[in-house]
Design a protein around this motif. Structure first.
Motif, PDB file in Angstrom:
ATOM      1  N   ASP A  93       0.935  -1.283   0.061  1.00  0.00           N
ATOM      2  CA  ASP A  93       0.006  -0.034  -0.023  1.00  0.00           C
ATOM      3  C   ASP A  93       1.002   1.196   0.100  1.00  0.00           C
ATOM      4  O   ASP A  93       0.598   2.175  -0.662  1.00  0.00           O
ATOM      5  CB  ASP A  93      -1.058   0.094   1.162  1.00  0.00           C
ATOM      6  N   ASP A 232      -2.445  -2.032  -5.879  1.00  0.00           N
ATOM      7  CA  ASP A 232      -2.201  -3.471  -5.666  1.00  0.00           C
ATOM      8  C   ASP A 232      -3.801  -4.213  -5.697  1.00  0.00           C
ATOM      9  O   ASP A 232      -4.751  -3.637  -5.129  1.00  0.00           O
ATOM     10  CB  ASP A 232      -1.305  -3.698  -4.459  1.00  0.00           C
ATOM     11  N   THR A 234      -5.665  -6.293  -4.467  1.00  0.00           N
ATOM     12  CA  THR A 234      -6.005  -7.442  -3.288  1.00  0.00           C
ATOM     13  C   THR A 234      -7.328  -7.355  -3.239  1.00  0.00           C
ATOM     14  O   THR A 234      -8.069  -8.181  -4.575  1.00  0.00           O
ATOM     15  CB  THR A 234      -5.598  -6.532  -2.197  1.00  0.00           C
TER      16      THR A 234
HETATM   17 MG    MG Z   1      -4.137  -1.608  -1.680  1.00  0.00          MG
END
Ligand code: MG
Length: 349
Positions: A93, A232, A234
């Motif tokens: 993050d 990202d 996720t």
């Molecule tokens: Mg993230």
């Protein structure tokens, strides 16, 4: 412990004890946990005696600051465990803001009766992940809850990173014309966790993609690549990330289905589990929005980097249908990729 910075302490010894509540001798147990487990794993000799806060040298420039809580079940899965996830998740993050990770904090919520051996494995896993990234875990906290009122172990990590001068990576910079790239094949983490949970074994190694993206982002930043936005992939996978960015940046995104890398074992596992791989969580993959003219350079840097195993340009940002993600199908025609109303996979990270 409460806000304890990690200093230097004796080496832990093995036993088969379990975590106990803080009453009836639990105070001693907590002290043992801190002195014999957490501090040797995360502390450094240079940092001096324990105190209520970790003290960090303040870098000049901008800081990135983020937090995430990890409740994955099971705690260990093919290709990773909650310890690796807790470090990589927060490091990634920070990296998505273009930041270089500087320091992490961690909070453990332990259920009474949790295995000390398992706790040691998780702490060691966090230490190894942090060493690999080159980030320090400088402070932490542990709470124990009654048997039956937790589910073994939950971990929170927060992280501080330094954003290099001139780096500005944010959804606000996404523009029509940008190329959309992914760093590798999608869906491994979610499928790896789900297959353990469902007791399924698949042909071929199906491991989580759980990995740090900090090195890849640093390589892109150092090469001077113009990065508009990074994310990202996720929880909710590629689909959720792109829907959020399309909405936040008020742009349309057009994807080419055949360009999206999904490995054959993940594709067949998803079919069996009734999952759409576009919505399945990844823990070591990112999407990058870059100006079209930079796409080849960024793709080249990714291709040379071990954290980007199968990079690809998967689509483009368009001025049409702002807020919507459109998936173009191989045989012509297209469909809208929507945010799911519920969670496709709970307890995945
Ligand atoms: Mg993230």
């Amino acid at each position: 412990m409460s806000g304890t910075p990690f200093g230097s302490c004796p080496i832990p010894h093995q036993d088969h004890a379990t975590v106990q509540m803080a009453h009836g001798g639990g105070g001693r147990m907590m002290r043992r946990l801190i002195e014999e487990l957490f501090m040797p794993a995360f502390g450094s000799k240079e940092r001096g005696p324990a105190h209520d806060s970790a003290i960090l040298e303040a870098p000049s420039g901008r800081l990135a600051f983020t937090t995430d809580t990890f409740v994955v079940s099971p705690l260990e899965f093919p290709g990773g465990d909650i310890g690796h996830l807790a470090v990589y998740g927060t490091v990634n993050d920070l990296a998505m803001a273009g930041a270089v990770p500087l320091a992490l904090s961690t909070g453990f919520i332990l259920e009474e009766g949790f295995s000390m051996d398992m706790l040691r494995r998780v702490v060691d896993s966090m230490r190894r992940a942090a060493d690999e990234v080159g980030v320090r875990i400088v402070t932490g906290d542990t709470k124990v809850v009654d048997r039956g009122k937790g589910d073994g172990l939950f971990i929170n990590t927060a992280g501080i990173g330094v954003v290099p001068p001139g780096v500005d990576v944010s959804p606000a910079r996404v523009r029509p014309g940008d190329a959309v790239l992914v760093s590798g094949d999608l869906g491994r983490h979610g499928v790896a966790v789900m297959s353990v949970r469902e007791g399924l074994t698949f042909e071929g190694a199906l491991e989580s993609d759980c990995a740090s993206l900090a090195g890849l982002v640093a390589a892109l930043v150092e090469a001077g690549a113009e990065l508009h936005c990074l994310r990202d992939l996720t929880r909710g996978g590629l689909a959720a990330s792109l829907c959020e960015i399309a909405e936040d940046a008020n742009v349309g995104i057009r994807l080419n289905e055949t360009s999206i890398p999904i490995s054959p074992p993940v594709a067949s596992a998803c079919e069996l589990l009734g999952l759409d791989p576009l919505y399945v969580a990844n823990e070591g993959r990112l999407v990058a929005f870059v100006p079209a003219e930079s796409a080849d350079v960024v793709l080249g840097i990714m291709t040379d980097h071990p954290a980007a195993p199968e990079p690809a340009v998967i689509g483009a940002v368009v001025a049409e249908h702002p807020g919507l993600v459109e998936l173009q199908m191989p045989l012509g025609g297209s469909r809208i990729v929507d945010l799911l109303s519920g969670e496709q996979m709970p307890r995945i990270c």
